[in-house]
Design a protein around this motif. Structure first.
Motif, PDB file in Angstrom:
ATOM      1  N   ARG A 312      80.976  38.526  47.335  1.00 51.36           N
ATOM      2  CA  ARG A 312      81.680  37.634  46.402  1.00 51.36           C
ATOM      3  C   ARG A 312      80.735  37.107  45.333  1.00 51.36           C
ATOM      4  O   ARG A 312      81.093  37.044  44.149  1.00 51.36           O
ATOM      5  CB  ARG A 312      82.309  36.472  47.180  1.00 51.36           C
ATOM      6  CG  ARG A 312      83.522  36.837  48.014  1.00 51.36           C
ATOM      7  CD  ARG A 312      84.263  35.591  48.478  1.00 51.36           C
ATOM      8  NE  ARG A 312      83.418  34.732  49.309  1.00 51.36           N
ATOM      9  CZ  ARG A 312      83.324  34.832  50.632  1.00 51.36           C
ATOM     10  NH1 ARG A 312      84.016  35.774  51.274  1.00 51.36           N
ATOM     11  NH2 ARG A 312      82.567  34.002  51.322  1.00 51.36           N
ATOM     12  N   LYS A 313      79.546  36.738  45.739  1.00 47.13           N
ATOM     13  CA  LYS A 313      78.559  36.196  44.788  1.00 47.13           C
ATOM     14  C   LYS A 313      78.211  37.207  43.727  1.00 47.13           C
ATOM     15  O   LYS A 313      78.219  36.914  42.531  1.00 47.13           O
ATOM     16  CB  LYS A 313      77.300  35.777  45.556  1.00 47.13           C
ATOM     17  CG  LYS A 313      76.177  35.278  44.654  1.00 47.13           C
ATOM     18  CD  LYS A 313      74.962  34.897  45.471  1.00 47.13           C
ATOM     19  CE  LYS A 313      73.791  34.478  44.565  1.00 47.13           C
ATOM     20  NZ  LYS A 313      72.585  34.146  45.368  1.00 47.13           N
ATOM     21  N   HIS A 314      77.918  38.422  44.116  1.00 45.17           N
ATOM     22  CA  HIS A 314      77.497  39.443  43.154  1.00 45.17           C
ATOM     23  C   HIS A 314      78.682  39.954  42.339  1.00 45.17           C
ATOM     24  O   HIS A 314      78.513  40.374  41.191  1.00 45.17           O
ATOM     25  CB  HIS A 314      76.779  40.570  43.865  1.00 45.17           C
ATOM     26  CG  HIS A 314      75.380  40.208  44.264  1.00 45.17           C
ATOM     27  ND1 HIS A 314      74.290  40.506  43.509  1.00 45.17           N
ATOM     28  CD2 HIS A 314      74.907  39.502  45.332  1.00 45.17           C
ATOM     29  CE1 HIS A 314      73.194  40.034  44.077  1.00 45.17           C
ATOM     30  NE2 HIS A 314      73.547  39.431  45.204  1.00 45.17           N
ATOM     31  N   SER A 315      79.873  39.923  42.912  1.00 42.81           N
ATOM     32  CA  SER A 315      81.059  40.294  42.137  1.00 42.81           C
ATOM     33  C   SER A 315      81.279  39.303  41.031  1.00 42.81           C
ATOM     34  O   SER A 315      81.587  39.673  39.886  1.00 42.81           O
ATOM     35  CB  SER A 315      82.286  40.352  43.063  1.00 42.81           C
ATOM     36  OG  SER A 315      83.444  40.611  42.334  1.00 42.81           O
ATOM     37  N   GLN A 317      78.969  37.477  39.570  1.00 45.13           N
ATOM     38  CA  GLN A 317      77.907  37.634  38.566  1.00 45.13           C
ATOM     39  C   GLN A 317      78.236  38.791  37.627  1.00 45.13           C
ATOM     40  O   GLN A 317      78.004  38.721  36.416  1.00 45.13           O
ATOM     41  CB  GLN A 317      76.581  37.875  39.270  1.00 45.13           C
ATOM     42  CG  GLN A 317      76.014  36.648  39.948  1.00 45.13           C
ATOM     43  CD  GLN A 317      74.716  36.944  40.680  1.00 45.13           C
ATOM     44  OE1 GLN A 317      74.329  38.106  40.832  1.00 45.13           O
ATOM     45  NE2 GLN A 317      74.052  35.898  41.160  1.00 45.13           N
ATOM     46  N   GLU A 318      78.790  39.871  38.201  1.00 41.63           N
ATOM     47  CA  GLU A 318      79.128  41.023  37.372  1.00 41.63           C
ATOM     48  C   GLU A 318      80.232  40.684  36.388  1.00 41.63           C
ATOM     49  O   GLU A 318      80.216  41.080  35.226  1.00 41.63           O
ATOM     50  CB  GLU A 318      79.558  42.200  38.258  1.00 41.63           C
ATOM     51  CG  GLU A 318      78.390  42.778  39.071  1.00 41.63           C
ATOM     52  CD  GLU A 318      78.849  43.854  40.028  1.00 41.63           C
ATOM     53  OE1 GLU A 318      80.046  44.175  40.005  1.00 41.63           O
ATOM     54  OE2 GLU A 318      78.018  44.366  40.791  1.00 41.63           O
ATOM     55  N   VAL A 319      81.225  39.886  36.851  1.00 48.64           N
ATOM     56  CA  VAL A 319      82.311  39.482  35.961  1.00 48.64           C
ATOM     57  C   VAL A 319      81.760  38.590  34.841  1.00 48.64           C
ATOM     58  O   VAL A 319      82.117  38.743  33.676  1.00 48.64           O
ATOM     59  CB  VAL A 319      83.399  38.734  36.752  1.00 48.64           C
ATOM     60  CG1 VAL A 319      84.434  38.144  35.817  1.00 48.64           C
ATOM     61  CG2 VAL A 319      84.089  39.691  37.733  1.00 48.64           C
ATOM     62  N   ALA A 320      80.879  37.634  35.217  1.00 52.72           N
ATOM     63  CA  ALA A 320      80.320  36.727  34.225  1.00 52.72           C
ATOM     64  C   ALA A 320      79.485  37.474  33.197  1.00 52.72           C
ATOM     65  O   ALA A 320      79.469  37.145  32.008  1.00 52.72           O
ATOM     66  CB  ALA A 320      79.479  35.674  34.936  1.00 52.72           C
ATOM     67  N   ALA A 321      78.771  38.490  33.640  1.00 56.22           N
ATOM     68  CA  ALA A 321      77.936  39.277  32.722  1.00 56.22           C
ATOM     69  C   ALA A 321      78.811  40.038  31.743  1.00 56.22           C
ATOM     70  O   ALA A 321      78.438  40.263  30.608  1.00 56.22           O
ATOM     71  CB  ALA A 321      77.051  40.219  33.514  1.00 56.22           C
TER      72      ALA A 321
END
Length: 321
Positions: A312-315, A317-321
């Motif tokens: 969930r955390k890395h998902s 971050q990818e959306v925010a990027a």
């Protein structure tokens, strides 16, 4: 045919197209339309197979700390690790049918799904490790090689690698037994005793007689299975008798003899009352196996939770990027 294309066709046309693919021996893939009965049959069979691989780690895993040499420990550790991988392949194949492994595990722990009856018997000596490789994995090979041609693509493809590894396991078990048979009289007696205890449960691995098998006929029609239970059992006996003779052990069946008219070995009838007791949860190790599986599942909950939180955390971050 994709799901989008399927939406434009009525139920009868979809059924006809599915049956044509089966008749032509073509693979059914996850996006293809399939009857609900076909999907449920596959979920039941693949889940049972996956559960069996995971539960099947226990009988031999019990000997990891007691293997007689570092070489035998390394071989056994590699085999148990392979079985875990087989379970993961199969859970992944089941997930293409719209279920997830957490749901399937829950069904197992709630006694709503089964695993192979063979894993409810104890491993009393290290000779059992070899006999499991020889007989149990040998029976698995007879049963599973035809599944490489199963009509459902993901299942068939998973079985290709699994069968290659199972074949290696069978050879490992046989090599262990051959070594023990060249040892002391006590070792030879251990091998014979283990053979006596595992022979009949191995024959039961193929399931009940064809006349009493509720799923065989439809599974054959859908080409999920390619051979009946009794056909596979006969093939296993024919394959194993010469191996037993080369090994120098006696198979515990007074009715076992070559039938020149049939071109096959005749053999006795397994104790089907015992089989029904074991698959009903009343075998020697049923409670022990499920209790261990339940404890492992509960103790591993923090790993699953941590993995989900990481995803969930890395998902995010990818959306925010």
């Amino acid at each position: 045919m994709t799901t989008t294309e399927a939406d434009r066709l009525d139920e009868a046309e979809l059924e006809r197209h599915f049956e044509e693919k089966i008749a032509k021996d073509q693979r059914i893939e996850p996006r293809d339309w399939m009857p609900e009965g076909y999907r449920k049959t596959l979920v039941r069979q693949i889940a049972q197979h996956a559960h069996s691989e995971i539960i099947g780690m226990q009988p031999e895993g019990n000997w990891l700390t007691r293997a007689p040499s570092l070489r035998r420990k390394a071989i056994l550790l590699a085999k148990v690790q392979d079985e875990a991988g087989h379970g993961l392949y199969l859970y992944s194949a089941a997930e293409t049918l719209g279920v997830n492994r957490a749901e399937l595990t829950e069904r197992l722990l709630q006694h709503k799904q089964k695993y192979s009856s063979i894993f409810n018997y104890p491993t009393l000596t290290f000779a059992d490790v070899g006999v499991i490789g020889w007989l149990v994995d040998g029976a698995a090979i007879c049963n599973q090689v035809p599944l490489c041609r199963s009509s459902y693509g993901p299942y068939a493809r998973a079985m290709v690698r699994i069968c290659k590894e199972e074949s290696f396991h069978q050879r490992q078990g046989y090599e262990l037994l051959m070594t023990m048979m060249q040892g002391t009289e006590e070792q030879r007696q251990m091998v014979q005793d283990a053979t006596n205890r595992w022979w009949w449960p191995s024959l039961m691995m193929f399931g009940p007689p064809d006349a009493e098998s509720p799923h065989t006929q439809q599974s054959m029609a859908w080409r999920i299975k390619r051979h009946t239970n009794d056909e596979l059992r006969q093939k296993f006996v024919d394959m194993t008798v010469p191996q037993a003779e080369a090994l120098g052990v006696t198979l515990p069946d007074p009715e076992l003899k070559w039938n020149p008219e049939r071109g096959h070995y005749d053999f006795g009838e397994p104790d089907w009352a015992e089989f029904k007791q074991v698959i009903s949860g009343n075998g020697p190790c049923n409670q022990e196996r499920l209790a261990h599986r339940t404890a492992a599942h509960e103790q591993g909950s923090w790993v699953r939770e941590a993995a989900a939180a990481y995803a969930r955390k890395h998902s995010g971050q990818e959306v925010a990027a």
